[in-house]
Scaffold this active site. Structure first.
Site, PDB file in Angstrom:
ATOM      1  N   SER A   1      16.331  -9.043   2.005  1.00 55.84           N
ATOM      2  CA  SER A   1      15.044  -8.630   2.549  1.00 55.84           C
ATOM      3  C   SER A   1      14.225  -9.869   2.917  1.00 55.84           C
ATOM      4  O   SER A   1      14.686 -10.722   3.679  1.00 55.84           O
ATOM      5  CB  SER A   1      14.347  -7.719   1.550  1.00 55.84           C
ATOM      6  OG  SER A   1      13.270  -7.028   2.123  1.00 55.84           O
TER       7      SER A   1
ATOM      8  N   ASP B   1      18.875   1.024   7.415  1.00 62.94           N
ATOM      9  CA  ASP B   1      18.004   0.349   6.456  1.00 62.94           C
ATOM     10  C   ASP B   1      16.557   0.693   6.795  1.00 62.94           C
ATOM     11  O   ASP B   1      16.109   0.475   7.916  1.00 62.94           O
ATOM     12  CB  ASP B   1      18.218  -1.167   6.537  1.00 62.94           C
ATOM     13  CG  ASP B   1      17.534  -1.941   5.427  1.00 62.94           C
ATOM     14  OD1 ASP B   1      16.366  -1.631   5.113  1.00 62.94           O
ATOM     15  OD2 ASP B   1      18.163  -2.864   4.892  1.00 62.94           O
TER      16      ASP B   1
ATOM     17  N   HIS C   1      18.495   0.117   1.563  1.00 65.50           N
ATOM     18  CA  HIS C   1      17.998  -1.223   1.873  1.00 65.50           C
ATOM     19  C   HIS C   1      18.970  -2.282   1.384  1.00 65.50           C
ATOM     20  O   HIS C   1      19.232  -2.372   0.185  1.00 65.50           O
ATOM     21  CB  HIS C   1      16.629  -1.397   1.221  1.00 65.50           C
ATOM     22  CG  HIS C   1      15.944  -2.682   1.553  1.00 65.50           C
ATOM     23  ND1 HIS C   1      16.048  -3.297   2.776  1.00 65.50           N
ATOM     24  CD2 HIS C   1      15.126  -3.490   0.806  1.00 65.50           C
ATOM     25  CE1 HIS C   1      15.331  -4.399   2.783  1.00 65.50           C
ATOM     26  NE2 HIS C   1      14.765  -4.547   1.597  1.00 65.50           N
TER      27      HIS C   1
END
Length: 510
Positions: free
Chosen positions: A225, A451, A479
């Site tokens: 991320s 995602d 994710h």
């Protein structure tokens, strides 16, 4: 007001096992990461930085096979003789004899510490990787246990998260603007000099000091991320110091704030539709009709909660903002979808306790009313320094109207989330733009097709920007891709980390 991309899943969440393609799952043969080229820049050549680069870490046992230490870095890398700050570290030593070095892990954020993730079961990597690497976790500067920047009290954080983040009239808008400005005022009042230096470039420079302190010629790094932005920034600053780099669930560093919000809104809408489609096939789903109709029922519920917050059996009613957090959180992993189904069923009957529990899990709020760390406000402390292109509340309001048309469920919520940056007391130091890291070795980018927080297109973009970027696609929900249930993805990442084997162009996993 909390921007959902800024929070990653708790390390203890167990994800479902996915399908594997023909990439194979044989254990890779270890291949040394290698030494830097003769032209590699050495920041320690600056006498003012030499003492930082000369650090050798003192590791102490801190339970469960984990070791702890601290690193000292300058608050302002442009002023090494000035104030200093501490970076908290943990390490899980390699289990095998053929050690390849350290693998530094960042779970995302910004504003999220990495230490709990490395301490959790599995240590965020497979046994194959742990055999060859010491896995090192750290809380970035100003975050969690690393001299945390304090901006709000717990009670003030409660008020911020529960506030109406999609104002319908001038009074609600003014109230939101006031709360948003309070975040910056709190950081300025309580955060000290460090609050002006928690930007990503400073954190990336910390990583190079950490690399040297670990005794590694090159940095090997696993970032998820926001961690992909931190890793890509490091690679841009120190390309010849790049070892094995995995950037999983990437941010596109070239995006403007408006494009960032639009892409994320699209990602969450796609994830919500995937959840609803699955829910409609399950017994006990409270939604009815087609996928589109089910999504509309969720939107209608959120609108009703905006008008009349739901009772939760506590002194805290479920407001629309908390409900949106409660809906967004389970979209990060399909293993959480059953909890979302139960929470929606209860909310449709007028009860808000289960959605509130999901929102609290997302925000890391404990039953005692305390927050586990400063992540809910540190996200602003970092983002407002990194991104200079949000200038006035009026511009945010216009963006919210436009994004609500594009993403009726999450658009306005996400757009208003940038409001604190309009009054941030410290000048932004970053600038959106592509990162190439010319001169690095191969960098592996992992993208997941559905995602919610970091849309697949962002991973594609980063892989294209990087001079040595290579994309591995995971076709799935949730994710990030590594350690998310796909043995195929795990095998490909392991082969790269351990043996330096780069997946073929177009490699795809289920």
């Amino acid at each position: 007001m909390l921007r959902p991309a800024g929070v990653v899943l708790p390390a203890a969440v167990e994800l479902l096992l996915g399908a594997c393609s023909a990439l194979g799952a044989d254990e890779p043969e270890p291949v040394p990461v290698g030494s830097p080229t003769a032209t590699a820049a050495e920041p320690a050549a600056d006498p003012a930085m030499a003492e930082f680069y000369a650090q050798r870490l003192s590791w102490q046992d801190c339970g469960d096979g984990v070791q702890c230490s601290t690193l000292t870095v300058p608050v302002d890398h442009a002023d090494p003789a000035g104030a200093r700050t501490r970076i908290s570290l943990v390490r899980v030593p390699a289990t095998g004899d053929e050690r390849l070095g350290s693998l530094v892990f960042n779970p995302g954020g910004p504003g999220v510490g990495g230490i709990p993730y490395v301490r959790a079961e599995g240590h965020q990597v497979t046994d194959v990787v742990l055999e060859h690497f010491d896995v090192v976790g750290f809380d970035p500067r100003g975050v969690a246990t690393s001299d945390p920047v304090r901006c709000l009290t717990d009670a003030e954080t409660d008020e911020l998260l529960a506030a109406d983040a999609t104002p319908d009239d001038a009074a609600e808008r003014d109230a939101l603007v006031g709360l948003a400005a309070g975040v910056g005022r709190g950081c300025a009042a309580r955060g000290g000099e460090l609050a002006a230096h928690v930007d990503t470039r400073s954190a990336a420079r910390d990583l190079d000091v950490l690399r040297a302190a670990l005794g590694d010629d090159r940095l090997s790094f696993l970032g998820k991320s926001y961690g992909t932005f931190l890793g890509a920034t490091y690679a841009e600053l120190f390309p010849q110091r790049v070892g094995r780099f995995v950037l999983d669930g990437a941010l596109d560093p070239a995006l403007s704030e408006a494009d960032f919000e639009a892409g994320q809104a699209d990602g969450f809408e796609t994830a919500l539709a995937a959840y609803v489609a699955d829910c409609l096939q399950q017994r006990g789903c409270p939604l009815r009709g087609t996928t589109e109709q089910g999504v509309q029922q969720v939107r209608d519920l959120l609108e009703r909660i905006d008008a009349a917050p739901l009772d939760t059996g506590t002194a805290r009613p479920l407001t629309q903002s908390l409900a949106q957090l409660g809906v967004a959180y389970p979209l990060y992993a399909s293993s959480l979808w059953p909890q979302l189904t139960e929470a929606l069923a209860q909310a449709l009957e007028g009860g808000g306790a289960k959605l509130l529990a999901l929102a609290d899990a997302y925000a890391r709020r404990g039953a005692d009313g305390g927050y586990a760390d400063n992540s809910n406000t540190a996200i602003y402390a970092v983002n407002c320094l990194d991104r200079p292109d949000t200038s006035t509340p009026a511009e945010v309001e216009r963006s919210a109207v436009e994004l609500a048309r594009r993403s009726p469920t999450f658009g306005a919520f996400l757009a208003w989330g940038s409001l604190p940056c309009t009054t941030w007391p410290f000048p932004a130091t970053g600038q959106p733009g592509p990162l190439r890291a010319a001169g690095s070795g191969p960098i592996l980018v992992v993208g997941t097709t559905r995602d919610p927080a970091t849309p697949y297109a962002w991973s594609q973009a980063l892989a294209e920007q990087l001079a040595e970027g290579h994309l591995l696609t995971r076709d799935g929900d949730g994710h990030t891709g590594y350690r998310a249930g796909s043995s195929c993805t795990d095998a490909a990442v392991d082969a790269y980390l351990v043996a330096g084997a780069v997946p073929a162009d177009g490699a795809r996993c289920g």
